[in-house]
Design an enzyme around this catalytic site. Structure first.
Site, short mmCIF file in Angstrom:
data_model
loop_
_atom_site.label_atom_id
_atom_site.label_comp_id
_atom_site.label_asym_id
_atom_site.label_seq_id
_atom_site.Cartn_x
_atom_site.Cartn_y
_atom_site.Cartn_z
CB CYS A 90 -26.67 -57.52 41.20
SG CYS A 90 -27.22 -58.76 42.25
CD GLU A 91 -33.65 -56.27 38.46
OE1 GLU A 91 -33.54 -55.20 38.45
OE2 GLU A 91 -34.26 -57.13 37.76
CG HIS A 92 -30.91 -61.30 39.78
ND1 HIS A 92 -30.08 -61.29 38.76
CD2 HIS A 92 -32.27 -61.04 39.22
CE1 HIS A 92 -30.95 -61.07 37.54
NE2 HIS A 92 -32.16 -60.87 38.04
CG HIS A 93 -27.43 -62.25 44.22
ND1 HIS A 93 -27.36 -62.43 42.89
CD2 HIS A 93 -27.62 -63.57 44.74
CE1 HIS A 93 -27.66 -63.51 42.56
NE2 HIS A 93 -27.63 -64.45 43.48
CD GLN A 131 -22.61 -55.14 32.90
OE1 GLN A 131 -22.24 -55.85 33.86
NE2 GLN A 131 -21.83 -54.98 31.88
CG HIS A 159 -22.31 -58.55 37.85
ND1 HIS A 159 -23.71 -58.40 37.43
CD2 HIS A 159 -21.74 -58.01 36.73
CE1 HIS A 159 -23.95 -57.79 36.58
NE2 HIS A 159 -22.57 -57.34 36.06
CB CYS A 161 -24.22 -61.70 42.73
SG CYS A 161 -24.31 -61.15 41.09
ZN LIG Z 1 -26.49 -60.79 41.57
#
Ligand SMILES: [Zn+2]
Length: 202
Positions: A90-93, A131, A159, A161
């Site tokens: 995931c590009e956030h975490h 996603q 996910h 995260c």
């Molecule tokens: Zn994430």
């Protein structure tokens, strides 16, 4: 321009040494000593793991699909590749997204080897992702190159995260889909592909 948004110019990549130094910084940030014996080789291993996790940036899915396809000899029913293993980040975490991808299309003259469809999934998965974007990119690449009568991509994934940090909800999966052409416009065709995806798994 294309289904592939990696064509935007990127700043030059840092060197391997710079990447390893960044890992040492993160180890210190976590509270440990990057100089202790067990961690000495870790920055190098992490950099190498990143080369695998993110190998998709150096590959072009459109090119993979365009390289070979065959005439259908009139086959115009659904082609479905079900349960393709998904491993992304995931590009956030920057933690894993693990799940399954189902890819279907309605051929119009052209079919492509099933291994090519799986490679397209891998190429987009081996990038930093959300996603929803991953789902759309896979569908759009197939649409662009094969120009089929329809494309359906469904992803079910967990996910990390969400499961191992933050709200900590293990067992929760996220489902996304992108339907194009006949799968979008014709409810019966959409029902048929969803039934195939969820059908008996002998
Ligand atoms: Zn994430």
């Amino acid at each position: 321009m294309t289904a592939d948004d990696s064509v935007r110019p990127l700043p030059p990549r840092p060197s391997r040494a710079e990447a390893e130094a960044a890992v040492r910084t993160l180890i210190r940030w976590a509270g440990d000593d990057p100089g202790r014996e067990g961690l000495i080789g870790t920055p190098e291993r992490v950099a190498r793991a990143y080369e695998e996790f993110f190998a998709g940036y150096d590959q072009d899915p459109v090119e993979v699909l365009a390289r070979t396809f065959e005439e259908t000899d009139g086959y115009d029913e659904i082609v479905l590749l079900r349960d393709i293993r998904l491993e992304s980040h995931c590009e956030h975490h920057m933690v894993p997204i693990i799940g399954k991808v189902h890819v279907a299309y309605l051929p119009d003259r052209r079919v492509v080897g099933i291994s090519k469809l799986a490679r397209v999934v891998d190429i987009y998965a081996r990038r930093l992702q959300i996603q929803e974007k991953l789902t759309a990119q896979i569908a759009n690449a197939i649409e662009e190159v094969l120009q089929p009568k329809g494309v359906a991509v469904v992803i079910e994934a967990a996910h990390q995260c969400m499961t191992t940090r933050g709200i900590r909800k293990p067992g929760v999966t996220m489902v996304t889909s992108r339907m194009l052409g006949g799968f979008r416009d014709d409810p019966a065709t959409r029902r048929e592909v969803m039934a195939l995806i969820h059908g008996s798994r002998g």
